[in-house]
Scaffold this motif. Structure first.
Motif, PDB file in Angstrom:
ATOM      1  N   TRP A  54       0.837  -1.196   0.000  1.00  0.00           N
ATOM      2  CA  TRP A  54       0.000   0.000   0.000  1.00  0.00           C
ATOM      3  C   TRP A  54       0.873   1.246   0.000  1.00  0.00           C
ATOM      4  O   TRP A  54       1.831   1.333   0.769  1.00  0.00           O
ATOM      5  N   GLN A  55       0.521   2.181  -0.844  1.00  0.00           N
ATOM      6  CA  GLN A  55       1.201   3.483  -0.818  1.00  0.00           C
ATOM      7  C   GLN A  55       0.362   4.423   0.025  1.00  0.00           C
ATOM      8  O   GLN A  55      -0.659   4.942  -0.418  1.00  0.00           O
ATOM      9  N   GLN A  56       0.823   4.596   1.264  1.00  0.00           N
ATOM     10  CA  GLN A  56       0.096   5.452   2.196  1.00  0.00           C
ATOM     11  C   GLN A  56       0.927   6.718   2.393  1.00  0.00           C
ATOM     12  O   GLN A  56       2.122   6.626   2.693  1.00  0.00           O
ATOM     13  N   ASP A  57       0.307   7.865   2.243  1.00  0.00           N
ATOM     14  CA  ASP A  57       1.099   9.094   2.328  1.00  0.00           C
ATOM     15  C   ASP A  57       1.272   9.538   3.781  1.00  0.00           C
ATOM     16  O   ASP A  57       0.777   8.906   4.701  1.00  0.00           O
ATOM     17  N   SER A  58       1.999  10.631   3.959  1.00  0.00           N
ATOM     18  CA  SER A  58       2.333  11.051   5.328  1.00  0.00           C
ATOM     19  C   SER A  58       1.103  11.564   6.081  1.00  0.00           C
ATOM     20  O   SER A  58       1.156  11.769   7.290  1.00  0.00           O
TER      21      SER A  58
ATOM     22  N   ALA B 298      15.094  -4.402   4.668  1.00  0.00           N
ATOM     23  CA  ALA B 298      16.143  -3.553   5.244  1.00  0.00           C
ATOM     24  C   ALA B 298      15.674  -2.911   6.549  1.00  0.00           C
ATOM     25  O   ALA B 298      16.469  -2.706   7.468  1.00  0.00           O
ATOM     26  N   SER B 299      14.387  -2.615   6.658  1.00  0.00           N
ATOM     27  CA  SER B 299      13.880  -1.972   7.885  1.00  0.00           C
ATOM     28  C   SER B 299      14.109  -2.873   9.093  1.00  0.00           C
ATOM     29  O   SER B 299      14.253  -2.401  10.218  1.00  0.00           O
ATOM     30  N   PHE B 300      14.133  -4.165   8.866  1.00  0.00           N
ATOM     31  CA  PHE B 300      14.339  -5.111   9.958  1.00  0.00           C
ATOM     32  C   PHE B 300      15.812  -5.168  10.379  1.00  0.00           C
ATOM     33  O   PHE B 300      16.122  -5.330  11.548  1.00  0.00           O
ATOM     34  N   PHE B 301      16.709  -5.000   9.419  1.00  0.00           N
ATOM     35  CA  PHE B 301      18.145  -5.065   9.708  1.00  0.00           C
ATOM     36  C   PHE B 301      18.718  -3.721  10.157  1.00  0.00           C
ATOM     37  O   PHE B 301      19.737  -3.679  10.825  1.00  0.00           O
ATOM     38  N   PHE B 302      18.077  -2.638   9.718  1.00  0.00           N
ATOM     39  CA  PHE B 302      18.563  -1.290  10.045  1.00  0.00           C
ATOM     40  C   PHE B 302      17.452  -0.521  10.766  1.00  0.00           C
ATOM     41  O   PHE B 302      16.790   0.320  10.170  1.00  0.00           O
ATOM     42  N   PRO B 303      17.252  -0.800  12.055  1.00  0.00           N
ATOM     43  CA  PRO B 303      16.147  -0.119  12.739  1.00  0.00           C
ATOM     44  C   PRO B 303      16.410   1.367  12.990  1.00  0.00           C
ATOM     45  O   PRO B 303      15.507   2.077  13.420  1.00  0.00           O
ATOM     46  N   ASP B 304      17.634   1.824  12.712  1.00  0.00           N
ATOM     47  CA  ASP B 304      17.927   3.237  12.998  1.00  0.00           C
ATOM     48  C   ASP B 304      17.614   4.154  11.817  1.00  0.00           C
ATOM     49  O   ASP B 304      17.990   5.315  11.821  1.00  0.00           O
ATOM     50  N   ALA B 305      16.923   3.617  10.801  1.00  0.00           N
ATOM     51  CA  ALA B 305      16.531   4.463   9.666  1.00  0.00           C
ATOM     52  C   ALA B 305      15.109   4.117   9.263  1.00  0.00           C
ATOM     53  O   ALA B 305      14.591   3.059   9.605  1.00  0.00           O
ATOM     54  N   ILE B 306      14.488   5.010   8.512  1.00  0.00           N
ATOM     55  CA  ILE B 306      13.172   4.732   7.927  1.00  0.00           C
ATOM     56  C   ILE B 306      13.414   4.418   6.455  1.00  0.00           C
ATOM     57  O   ILE B 306      14.041   5.210   5.743  1.00  0.00           O
ATOM     58  N   TRP B 307      12.940   3.260   6.046  1.00  0.00           N
ATOM     59  CA  TRP B 307      13.226   2.792   4.679  1.00  0.00           C
ATOM     60  C   TRP B 307      12.021   3.003   3.770  1.00  0.00           C
ATOM     61  O   TRP B 307      10.917   2.524   4.051  1.00  0.00           O
TER      62      TRP B 307
ATOM     63  N   LEU C 119       5.715   7.768  -2.329  1.00  0.00           N
ATOM     64  CA  LEU C 119       6.742   6.761  -2.056  1.00  0.00           C
ATOM     65  C   LEU C 119       6.159   5.690  -1.145  1.00  0.00           C
ATOM     66  O   LEU C 119       5.353   5.983  -0.256  1.00  0.00           O
ATOM     67  N   PHE C 120       6.564   4.475  -1.359  1.00  0.00           N
ATOM     68  CA  PHE C 120       6.139   3.394  -0.459  1.00  0.00           C
ATOM     69  C   PHE C 120       6.829   3.602   0.894  1.00  0.00           C
ATOM     70  O   PHE C 120       8.046   3.735   0.955  1.00  0.00           O
ATOM     71  N   GLY C 121       6.022   3.651   1.946  1.00  0.00           N
ATOM     72  CA  GLY C 121       6.564   3.860   3.297  1.00  0.00           C
ATOM     73  C   GLY C 121       6.488   5.303   3.760  1.00  0.00           C
ATOM     74  O   GLY C 121       6.881   5.628   4.873  1.00  0.00           O
ATOM     75  N   GLU C 122       5.943   6.177   2.906  1.00  0.00           N
ATOM     76  CA  GLU C 122       5.908   7.612   3.256  1.00  0.00           C
ATOM     77  C   GLU C 122       5.192   7.872   4.584  1.00  0.00           C
ATOM     78  O   GLU C 122       5.529   8.794   5.320  1.00  0.00           O
ATOM     79  N   HIS C 123       4.201   7.038   4.905  1.00  0.00           N
ATOM     80  CA  HIS C 123       3.445   7.262   6.150  1.00  0.00           C
ATOM     81  C   HIS C 123       4.321   7.143   7.398  1.00  0.00           C
ATOM     82  O   HIS C 123       3.919   7.556   8.480  1.00  0.00           O
ATOM     83  N   LEU C 124       5.533   6.578   7.246  1.00  0.00           N
ATOM     84  CA  LEU C 124       6.391   6.361   8.410  1.00  0.00           C
ATOM     85  C   LEU C 124       7.287   7.558   8.733  1.00  0.00           C
ATOM     86  O   LEU C 124       7.870   7.613   9.819  1.00  0.00           O
ATOM     87  N   ILE C 125       7.387   8.509   7.802  1.00  0.00           N
ATOM     88  CA  ILE C 125       8.442   9.516   7.979  1.00  0.00           C
ATOM     89  C   ILE C 125       8.208  10.453   9.161  1.00  0.00           C
ATOM     90  O   ILE C 125       9.161  10.987   9.708  1.00  0.00           O
TER      91      ILE C 125
END
Ligand SMILES: [Zn+2]
Length: 318
Positions: free
Chosen positions: A148-152, A222-231, A197-203
């Protein structure tokens, strides 16, 4: 020819003039038109349809009658609902109702990509990924995933439906690439598409660096391996565009292009004012073989090859 978009899940097959009529279960003449399930492309049942000899025969059995007699029928949590709340419009673009999107966020045991993720990294990974990225399951193809492409602002712009191999997590491309869009499903019409963008709702969730990749699958892994960033994912090589990245203005952005796409993304980012300060990770380029480069692998492919889960820091991959 009738080109009007179809709005219902079941339809009489007559919209396709090439289709040969069937033998009517009542009058035994070849005047019978069956109901088709638009999501699976299959007949509901051989006796579910309408006889064209309306005056003389009049046999008409609807899918609803059939499901009432035999049970079964669409299950809300796995199928798209038959009747969809009308797509609402927000000035310049259409959105998908959040209830429809939420109804698909289930049945992960039937979702090929999520099953692959579970087999590799366990329940925790599935929990984290499906919750934060609001992954959907749908039966457009059995086992398909919806990104799903969910916006901010929380609005669902559309969803990308893709089919993966359950065993190895690769996309199914044979005989044809299995990609479909929610807004192209028969239940939608006059849809004014504006992707994000896919994941925009997370920013807005936290003030941390934003990493951008091409593939949605790579973003969630990548979000699982790099929890210190929003992918986030662009969903395509050419989708690093000004209007889609405006929401990243003022944020620390790191691009992770696929191998071979580095120059293209650097040039695209250079031409977008609010991405002027974006960094481009060249880590993968330095840590890949010629074969990896020839295949155009990305950071997700590299992570999948790791023998076990590790947590990384994004600053080590610049
Ligand atoms: Zn008949």
């Amino acid at each position: 020819m009738n080109t009007k978009p179809l709005k219902y899940r079941y339809t009489l097959e007559t919209y396709d003039p090439k289709v040969r009529k069937h033998i009517c279960p009542a009058c035994k003449k070849r005047t019978f038109v069956r109901y088709v399930d638009l999501e699976s492309g299959e007949y509901v049942s051989t006796d579910v349809g309408r006889c064209d000899r309306e005056e003389k025969c009049g046999y008409h059995k609807k899918p609803r009658d059939y499901f009432e007699e035999n049970g079964g029928g669409p299950k809300k949590e796995y199928f798209f609902p038959r009747a969809v709340k009308k797509v609402s419009s927000d000035n310049h673009f259409s959105i998908v109702s959040s209830q429809l999107a939420k109804d698909t966020m289930t049945a992960y045991e039937k979702n090929n990509l999520i099953s692959f993720i579970k087999s590799r990294w366990g329940k925790d990974a599935v929990q984290k990924i499906t919750t934060s990225y609001q992954i959907g399951t749908c039966r457009f193809w059995p086992g398909a995933t919806i990104f799903w492409q969910q916006d901010s602002d929380g609005r669902f712009r559309t969803g990308k439906i893709m089919l993966y191999n359950r065993e190895n997590g690769h996309r199914i491309k044979d005989p044809v690439s299995r990609i479909m869009w929610v807004h192209k499903l028969p239940m939608f019409s006059d849809f004014n598409l504006k992707q994000c963008l896919f994941g925009e709702h997370l920013i807005k969730e936290k003030d941390c660096p934003i990493a951008i990749v091409e593939s949605e699958k790579t973003a969630i892994i990548a979000s699982f391996f790099f929890p210190d960033a929003i992918w986030l994912a662009t969903g395509g090589l050419n989708n690093l565009q000004s209007d889609k990245t405006r929401c990243l203005s003022g944020r620390e952005v790191i691009l992770f292009p696929d191998l071979g796409a580095e120059t293209k993304w650097i040039m695209q980012a250079d031409s977008i004012p609010h991405l002027k300060n974006a960094k481009v990770s060249t880590w993968l380029m330095k840590h890949s073989t010629q074969k990896d480069k020839d295949e155009g692998l990305d950071i997700g492919d590299w992570l999948i090859k790791l023998p076990s889960v590790r947590k990384f820091q994004i600053k080590d991959f610049l």
